[in-house]
Design an enzyme around this catalytic site. Structure first.
Site, PDB file in Angstrom:
ATOM      1  N   SER A 711      13.994  59.861  50.686  1.00 30.33           N
ATOM      2  CA  SER A 711      13.461  58.854  50.980  1.00 30.33           C
ATOM      3  C   SER A 711      14.664  58.038  51.747  1.00 30.33           C
ATOM      4  O   SER A 711      14.600  57.258  52.753  1.00 30.33           O
ATOM      5  CB  SER A 711      12.287  57.646  51.169  1.00 30.33           C
ATOM      6  OG  SER A 711      12.199  56.751  49.636  1.00 30.33           O
ATOM      7  N   LYS A 754       7.037  49.788  50.174  1.00 29.91           N
ATOM      8  CA  LYS A 754       8.271  49.779  50.286  1.00 29.91           C
ATOM      9  C   LYS A 754       8.693  48.217  51.506  1.00 29.91           C
ATOM     10  O   LYS A 754       9.062  47.719  51.460  1.00 29.91           O
ATOM     11  CB  LYS A 754       8.343  50.486  51.016  1.00 29.91           C
ATOM     12  CG  LYS A 754       9.002  51.788  50.175  1.00 29.91           C
ATOM     13  CD  LYS A 754       9.371  52.982  50.458  1.00 29.91           C
ATOM     14  CE  LYS A 754       9.952  54.288  50.300  1.00 29.91           C
ATOM     15  NZ  LYS A 754       9.594  55.385  50.379  1.00 29.91           N
TER      16      LYS A 754
END
Length: 805
Positions: A711, A754
């Site tokens: 990611s 996140k």
């Protein structure tokens, strides 16, 4: 033989040391001499036809033969006979004649001393006779409570009129310590010798009386115990002969009654196995080890609550109410739990059995401290069912779950069976805590046993090795908890439905602390609500600067620490009745702040990008740094990166090269290092030379922490583009997304954690994959969406347009 037959005293005579005996003048004693010094002294006495003195050694010097190691008093006498023994020792027969005192040493090897006879002083005959009568009385008293004095010795003491001879006789009979014997032996005053002897006799009488009393009590107790034992054994034999020994039959009959009472509720195989073991037990000798083992089995098996179920009807309103009462936020997990029990309630109302209605096993997954186990507690409370918690962390022995074979010493049922016995119901809520931490070893694979336990198609016939019959676990509600779903084996994952509990936002932590943690900790620490208060700003500062976690476990510890200090202040200072924590004094309650996420400084920088990462304890902002060094186009990666992340960096490098080649990423001629010829001739160099003439070093700080995952792909593209083109990167933008080799931005996981991390770091904008924007944006807390500008991106060109300055 008399002393007068030898020379006059004082005289120089050999000295023999004696370790054990304190000899007296009237004694004829055999002595065994083993050391050379004593043997030489005895030999010299015989050769010179002289006397010897036997001196006892002092207690601390036994075994030594030096003159200083001996008492300066002993018995003078003659050696009547000397015989050499085969083992090297010498046996002498010694006759004592008189008490004597060794004045000084004359010579060594053998030891010869200057010796004089101890003469008793004159005595008052009338007084000494009275004292002698007291001595005789004490001797008679001592003889009555001990076996020191045989009748002939008593008669000798009664009839003898030699005072010192009587004292020596008594001293040789009673057990005196060497020091006591020496003091009596050396004394010249006969009256004082008698008085000291009386004191010793009185002490000896008291000691023997006490010993006799203790012996009598012990003997009486032993007699009583033996009597009871023999009577009981006789009674047993009589009862056997008459056929009336009923104790064992009564015990066996009690087991049979229990078995018959539970027969209708237990399975056929369970009834057969227990009956078989009960019949074996009835035929065994009661004292055999097999009987004890079988009886233990019967106790375990008949303690199982066959057919016992909690009868409270299932109501989803109760479940929902309890979940909302015990937990703040967690909207999605609570909805899924209520849906799970709504299906069960509907099927119960329509008469479908629990076995046919069995669904997937729930597994709460998420970081530590977010409320996984407490959700299970709330479910058990709402259903009014007992809660059994089985900690699986580090479990590596399959027998812990399945039970041990009865052939092993100390065999026991497995934890599941013990849990049912403790719950006293066959439908408890069983929490399998930390299911992701089960390990495999040479003692079996516990996950294989968990497959059977958690599979609704199989657990109605779960077999415990110890019990050796099937148990129906179909009515049990199993709830598992895990921190990292990826560590659970795939077949086991397939049996479970995961409900993810994400990190809490600061506002959620604030509400949880205010509504739950603070009141609970005040109660635990004996504080009233009015005795400890914390302002809103102080509580927010506590959450923001003094905790580092996804859940609220450390926040609870901090509040407990605050409560302890408040309790101490109230006890120390009687004039203080209230402790207030404010933004001004919060530092006095805690040692240091722990900044969870580094704040952005809002200043654009070349070669530094804010990536977003998911960790086991929540989200984090991950800074990715890069520098360029003149070289040949090599890429160096550091920061404890995993294989997937390294591959992601290489893909990013290839994507950036493609962008440069297609002129989508403009490279200034000033950035390209030129050769001397190129500088002289002012040649325009192809932009692709930029990545051929530099080595790039990409580093992810916090190098000790392992990092992996794809990611960070778009962040890698951004940092490489920034350093090659000397573009500054906006430091108030964070990003996450996997990148493909063609430059597409692919979706990622852990978006909620996140974005919460970006929100905590005061970012103004977050770039996320377009597919995550369409799919996961509803899960993001409202306050995060309001504070962050969340931008969906499909291509890396869009990313670079947003962040490069």
């Amino acid at each position: 033989m008399k002393l007068s037959n030898y020379g006059e005293f004082p005289a120089d005579i050999p000295v023999i040391a004696e370790d054990e005996l304190f000899l007296y003048p009237f004694m004829i004693s055999p002595l065994f001499l083993s050391d050379e010094v004593n043997i030489k002294a005895a030999t010299k006495a015989i050769e010179d036809n002289s006397l010897v003195i036997i001196c006892p050694t002092k207690p601390a010097h036994e075994g030594e033969r030096d003159y200083d190691a001996l008492y300066d008093a002993g018995v003078v006498g003659s050696i009547m006979r000397k015989v050499s023994l085969p083992d090297g020792r010498v046996k002498v027969l010694f006759q004592g004649l008189a008490r004597a005192k060794s004045l000084y040493k004359v010579s060594d090897d053998p030891t010869i001393a200057h010796v004089d006879v101890i003469q008793a002083t004159e005595v008052n005959s009338l007084k000494i006779d009275a004292i002698l009568e007291v001595v005789r009385e004490k001797v008679r008293a001592l003889a009555a409570v001990s076996n020191y004095f045989p009748p002939d010795l008593l008669r000798t003491i009664e009839e003898n009129h030699d005072h010192n001879r009587i004292i020596d006789l008594i001293c040789s009979t009673i057990k005196l310590k060497k020091e006591q014997a020496y003091k009596l032996f050396i004394e010249t005053d006969t009256e004082k010798r008698f008085l000291d002897l009386i004191d010793l006799l009185i002490d000896e009488i008291e000691a023997n009386k006490l010993q006799r009393e203790i012996r009598s009590k012990v003997h009486t107790h032993i007699e009583k115990v033996n009597k009871e034992y023999f009577l009981k054994e006789q009674l047993k034999q009589i009862q056997k002969e008459l056929g009336t020994d009923t104790s064992r039959e009564e015990e066996i009959e009690e087991y049979r009654k229990k078995l018959e009472a539970k027969k209708k509720k237990m399975g056929e195989d369970a009834y057969k196995e227990i009956s078989k073991q009960l019949e074996r037990f009835s035929r065994m000798h009661p004292d055999s080890s097999d009987a004890s083992m079988t009886q233990t089995y019967l106790d375990w098996a008949l303690d199982l609550p066959f057919g016992a179920l909690s009868k409270k009807p299932l109501r989803i309103e109760t479940v929902e109410e309890q979940l909302n009462k015990d937990h703040f936020s967690l909207k999605k997990p609570k909805e899924r739990i209520v849906e799970y029990f709504a299906v069960k309630e509907l099927l119960e109302l329509r008469g479908v059995s629990a076995k046919k209605s069995a669904g997937a096993i729930l597994c709460f997954s998420g970081p530590p401290g977010v409320g996984k186990t407490s959700l299970a507690n709330s479910i058990a409370t709402a259903l009014k069912r007992p809660l059994i918690r089985i900690a699986l962390g580090g479990l590596e022995d399959v027998n812990e779950l399945r039970g041990h074979r009865r052939t092993y010493v100390g065999a026991m049922p497995g934890r599941i069976t013990q849990g049912l016995i403790d719950a006293k119901k066959m439908n408890p809520v069983i929490v399998l805590d930390e299911i992701d931490k089960v390990t495999r070893s040479q003692r079996g694979d516990p996950t294989a046993a968990l497959l059977e336990i958690l599979d609704p198609e199989q657990n109605s016939e779960f077999r415990d090795y110890y019990l050796n019959f099937d148990l129906d676990l179909g009515n049990v509600i199993f709830i598992a908890t895990a921190n990292d779903v990826g560590r659970i084996p795939a077949p086991l994952r397939d049996r479970m439905e995961f409900i993810t509990l994400s990190s809490y936002t600061p506002q959620e932590k604030f509400e949880i602390a205010r509504r739950y943690l603070l009141p609970q900790e005040l109660k635990k620490h004996g504080l009233k609500k009015s005795e400890l208060t914390i302002s809103k700003s102080a509580l927010k500062e506590l959450i923001h600067s003094y905790t580092r976690e996804a859940g609220v476990r450390n926040l609870r510890r901090r509040i407990a620490e605050m409560a302890r200090k408040a309790a101490m202040e109230i006890l120390k200072h009687s004039d203080i009745s209230k402790v207030s924590v404010t933004l001004k004094n919060i530092k006095s309650f805690f040692d240091k702040s722990v900044f969870e996420i580094e704040k952005t400084d809002k200043v654009p920088v070349v070669g530094v990008v804010n990536g977003l990462a998911w960790t086991a304890v929540g989200g984090d902002v991950l800074k990715i740094e890069s520098i360029r060094i003149k070289g040949k186009g090599n890429l160096q990666l550091t920061g404890s990166l995993g294989d997937v992340m390294k591959e992601s960096a290489r893909i990013a490098m290839s994507v950036v090269k493609t962008l440069v080649d297609k002129r989508k990423l403009k490279i200034s001629q000033d950035n390209i290092p030129l050769t001397f010829k190129e500088k002289e001739e002012i040649i325009e160099v192809d932009p692709s030379e930029i990545y051929k003439r530099y080595d790039l070093h990409v580093h992810v700080p916090d190098g000790a922490t392992p990092k992996d995952g794809p990611s960070a792909g778009i962040a890698m593209v951004t940092v490489i583009s920034s350093i090659l083109g000397s573009y500054k990167v906006r430091s108030d933008i964070a990003m996450t997304g996997e990148v493909s080799l063609t430059g597409d931005v692919l979706p990622i996981g852990g978006l909620k954690e996140k974005l919460i991390a970006a929100y905590k770091a005061d970012m103004t904008k977050a770039l996320i994959p377009a597919k995550n924007y369409e799919r996961d944006l509803d899960d993001i807390p409202k306050e995060v969406k309001e504070a962050l500008e969340i931008v969906p991106v499909k291509r890396v060109e869009e990313v670079l347009k947003q962040v490069l300055v």
